[in-house]
Design a protein around this motif. Sequence first.
Motif, PDB file in Angstrom:
ATOM      1  N   THR A 211       0.863  -1.174   0.000  1.00 49.07           N
ATOM      2  CA  THR A 211       0.000   0.000   0.000  1.00 49.07           C
ATOM      3  C   THR A 211       0.898   1.221   0.000  1.00 49.07           C
ATOM      4  O   THR A 211       2.003   1.183   0.542  1.00 49.07           O
ATOM      5  CB  THR A 211      -0.925   0.033   1.234  1.00 49.07           C
ATOM      6  OG1 THR A 211      -0.119  -0.022   2.401  1.00 49.07           O
ATOM      7  CG2 THR A 211      -1.913  -1.106   1.229  1.00 49.07           C
TER       8      THR A 211
ATOM      9  N   SER B 253      -8.105  19.037  -1.419  1.00 47.88           N
ATOM     10  CA  SER B 253      -7.185  18.741  -0.324  1.00 47.88           C
ATOM     11  C   SER B 253      -7.638  17.499   0.441  1.00 47.88           C
ATOM     12  O   SER B 253      -6.875  16.545   0.602  1.00 47.88           O
ATOM     13  CB  SER B 253      -7.100  19.947   0.617  1.00 47.88           C
ATOM     14  OG  SER B 253      -6.303  19.645   1.737  1.00 47.88           O
TER      15      SER B 253
ATOM     16  N   GLN C 181       2.252   7.040   1.206  1.00 48.17           N
ATOM     17  CA  GLN C 181       1.839   8.430   1.159  1.00 48.17           C
ATOM     18  C   GLN C 181       0.507   8.545   0.430  1.00 48.17           C
ATOM     19  O   GLN C 181       0.189   7.737  -0.430  1.00 48.17           O
ATOM     20  CB  GLN C 181       2.875   9.277   0.428  1.00 48.17           C
ATOM     21  CG  GLN C 181       4.211   9.355   1.129  1.00 48.17           C
ATOM     22  CD  GLN C 181       5.151  10.269   0.375  1.00 48.17           C
ATOM     23  OE1 GLN C 181       5.344  10.112  -0.812  1.00 48.17           O
ATOM     24  NE2 GLN C 181       5.728  11.222   1.080  1.00 48.17           N
ATOM     25  N   THR C 182      -0.234   9.567   0.768  1.00 47.94           N
ATOM     26  CA  THR C 182      -1.506   9.830   0.094  1.00 47.94           C
ATOM     27  C   THR C 182      -1.230  10.507  -1.247  1.00 47.94           C
ATOM     28  O   THR C 182      -0.136  11.053  -1.461  1.00 47.94           O
ATOM     29  CB  THR C 182      -2.375  10.768   0.954  1.00 47.94           C
ATOM     30  OG1 THR C 182      -1.712  12.039   1.041  1.00 47.94           O
ATOM     31  CG2 THR C 182      -2.637  10.185   2.333  1.00 47.94           C
ATOM     32  N   PRO C 183      -2.217  10.505  -2.142  1.00 49.73           N
ATOM     33  CA  PRO C 183      -2.048  11.266  -3.394  1.00 49.73           C
ATOM     34  C   PRO C 183      -1.698  12.735  -3.124  1.00 49.73           C
ATOM     35  O   PRO C 183      -0.879  13.321  -3.834  1.00 49.73           O
ATOM     36  CB  PRO C 183      -3.408  11.123  -4.077  1.00 49.73           C
ATOM     37  CG  PRO C 183      -3.933   9.820  -3.572  1.00 49.73           C
ATOM     38  CD  PRO C 183      -3.454   9.736  -2.137  1.00 49.73           C
ATOM     39  N   TYR C 184      -2.286  13.309  -2.091  1.00 52.37           N
ATOM     40  CA  TYR C 184      -1.991  14.693  -1.700  1.00 52.37           C
ATOM     41  C   TYR C 184      -0.486  14.862  -1.466  1.00 52.37           C
ATOM     42  O   TYR C 184       0.128  15.799  -1.985  1.00 52.37           O
ATOM     43  CB  TYR C 184      -2.783  15.019  -0.436  1.00 52.37           C
ATOM     44  CG  TYR C 184      -2.548  16.390   0.154  1.00 52.37           C
ATOM     45  CD1 TYR C 184      -3.338  17.475  -0.238  1.00 52.37           C
ATOM     46  CD2 TYR C 184      -1.578  16.607   1.122  1.00 52.37           C
ATOM     47  CE1 TYR C 184      -3.154  18.736   0.319  1.00 52.37           C
ATOM     48  CE2 TYR C 184      -1.387  17.860   1.683  1.00 52.37           C
ATOM     49  CZ  TYR C 184      -2.176  18.918   1.279  1.00 52.37           C
ATOM     50  OH  TYR C 184      -1.988  20.173   1.826  1.00 52.37           O
ATOM     51  N   GLN C 185       0.091  13.951  -0.709  1.00 49.59           N
ATOM     52  CA  GLN C 185       1.525  14.028  -0.422  1.00 49.59           C
ATOM     53  C   GLN C 185       2.359  13.734  -1.661  1.00 49.59           C
ATOM     54  O   GLN C 185       3.357  14.411  -1.914  1.00 49.59           O
ATOM     55  CB  GLN C 185       1.881  13.050   0.698  1.00 49.59           C
ATOM     56  CG  GLN C 185       1.271  13.433   2.033  1.00 49.59           C
ATOM     57  CD  GLN C 185       1.331  12.288   3.038  1.00 49.59           C
ATOM     58  OE1 GLN C 185       1.120  11.124   2.685  1.00 49.59           O
ATOM     59  NE2 GLN C 185       1.606  12.621   4.296  1.00 49.59           N
TER      60      GLN C 185
ATOM     61  N   SER D 214     -10.433   8.139 -10.923  1.00 47.14           N
ATOM     62  CA  SER D 214     -11.312   8.347  -9.769  1.00 47.14           C
ATOM     63  C   SER D 214     -12.163   9.597  -9.916  1.00 47.14           C
ATOM     64  O   SER D 214     -13.369   9.579  -9.635  1.00 47.14           O
ATOM     65  CB  SER D 214     -10.476   8.451  -8.485  1.00 47.14           C
ATOM     66  OG  SER D 214      -9.855   7.218  -8.213  1.00 47.14           O
TER      67      SER D 214
ATOM     68  N   TRP E 197     -10.081  15.320  -0.471  1.00 46.48           N
ATOM     69  CA  TRP E 197     -10.370  14.213  -1.387  1.00 46.48           C
ATOM     70  C   TRP E 197      -9.097  13.463  -1.751  1.00 46.48           C
ATOM     71  O   TRP E 197      -9.110  12.251  -1.940  1.00 46.48           O
ATOM     72  CB  TRP E 197     -11.068  14.753  -2.640  1.00 46.48           C
ATOM     73  CG  TRP E 197     -11.574  13.692  -3.541  1.00 46.48           C
ATOM     74  CD1 TRP E 197     -12.706  12.943  -3.402  1.00 46.48           C
ATOM     75  CD2 TRP E 197     -10.964  13.259  -4.769  1.00 46.48           C
ATOM     76  NE1 TRP E 197     -12.830  12.067  -4.454  1.00 46.48           N
ATOM     77  CE2 TRP E 197     -11.783  12.248  -5.299  1.00 46.48           C
ATOM     78  CE3 TRP E 197      -9.810  13.632  -5.451  1.00 46.48           C
ATOM     79  CZ2 TRP E 197     -11.479  11.604  -6.501  1.00 46.48           C
ATOM     80  CZ3 TRP E 197      -9.507  12.992  -6.641  1.00 46.48           C
ATOM     81  CH2 TRP E 197     -10.339  11.984  -7.153  1.00 46.48           C
ATOM     82  N   LEU E 198      -7.986  14.178  -1.817  1.00 50.91           N
ATOM     83  CA  LEU E 198      -6.706  13.560  -2.171  1.00 50.91           C
ATOM     84  C   LEU E 198      -5.938  13.040  -0.955  1.00 50.91           C
ATOM     85  O   LEU E 198      -4.826  12.561  -1.087  1.00 50.91           O
ATOM     86  CB  LEU E 198      -5.846  14.555  -2.954  1.00 50.91           C
ATOM     87  CG  LEU E 198      -6.358  14.874  -4.363  1.00 50.91           C
ATOM     88  CD1 LEU E 198      -5.662  16.111  -4.923  1.00 50.91           C
ATOM     89  CD2 LEU E 198      -6.175  13.672  -5.280  1.00 50.91           C
ATOM     90  N   GLY E 199      -6.537  13.137   0.224  1.00 51.10           N
ATOM     91  CA  GLY E 199      -5.911  12.573   1.414  1.00 51.10           C
ATOM     92  C   GLY E 199      -5.137  13.559   2.260  1.00 51.10           C
ATOM     93  O   GLY E 199      -4.415  13.164   3.174  1.00 51.10           O
ATOM     94  N   GLY E 200      -5.305  14.843   1.979  1.00 53.04           N
ATOM     95  CA  GLY E 200      -4.668  15.868   2.800  1.00 53.04           C
ATOM     96  C   GLY E 200      -5.641  16.384   3.844  1.00 53.04           C
ATOM     97  O   GLY E 200      -6.652  15.735   4.148  1.00 53.04           O
TER      98      GLY E 200
END
Length: 141
Positions: A16, A71, A19-23, A130, A73-76
């Motif tokens: 997995t 922010s 990091q998130t997509p935001y990061q 997505s 939605w992308l995991g931030g």
Amino acid sequence: MFSKKTCNQDNTAHPTPGQTPYQLMGGETAVRALANRFYDIMATAPEAKELYAIHPLPLDGIRQKFFEFLSGWLGGPALFEQKYGHPRLRARHLPFTVNQQLRDQWMFCMEQALDEVVENKMLRDGIRQSIGQLASHMINC
């Protein structure tokens, strides 16, 4: 009598992202750039003329709301939710006619913005898929 089923006993965790997509995009600066570029394209591209026409001017407030939504939605940071509550995107868009043409114009702007802002192709393609599903969900007529 049942025989014991033999299965692959490899219990290692599936990979997995750490990091998130935001990061992965570059955090606040990159997400803000994506939101701003999206609206720059909408405001100037003939392909998005009808979409632009239904947005309130100036676009400053909506740019900020879109950044805040992206922010979270992308995991931030969940900036939109902190200010306005759950996005409830479909409900928020119900007062507006959202047809296939407007969805496609919206995606035209987003796809171009993604191509310009998100360097990592795999990340860009994942976001595109997505957000394309989300855009299709907004169609209400």
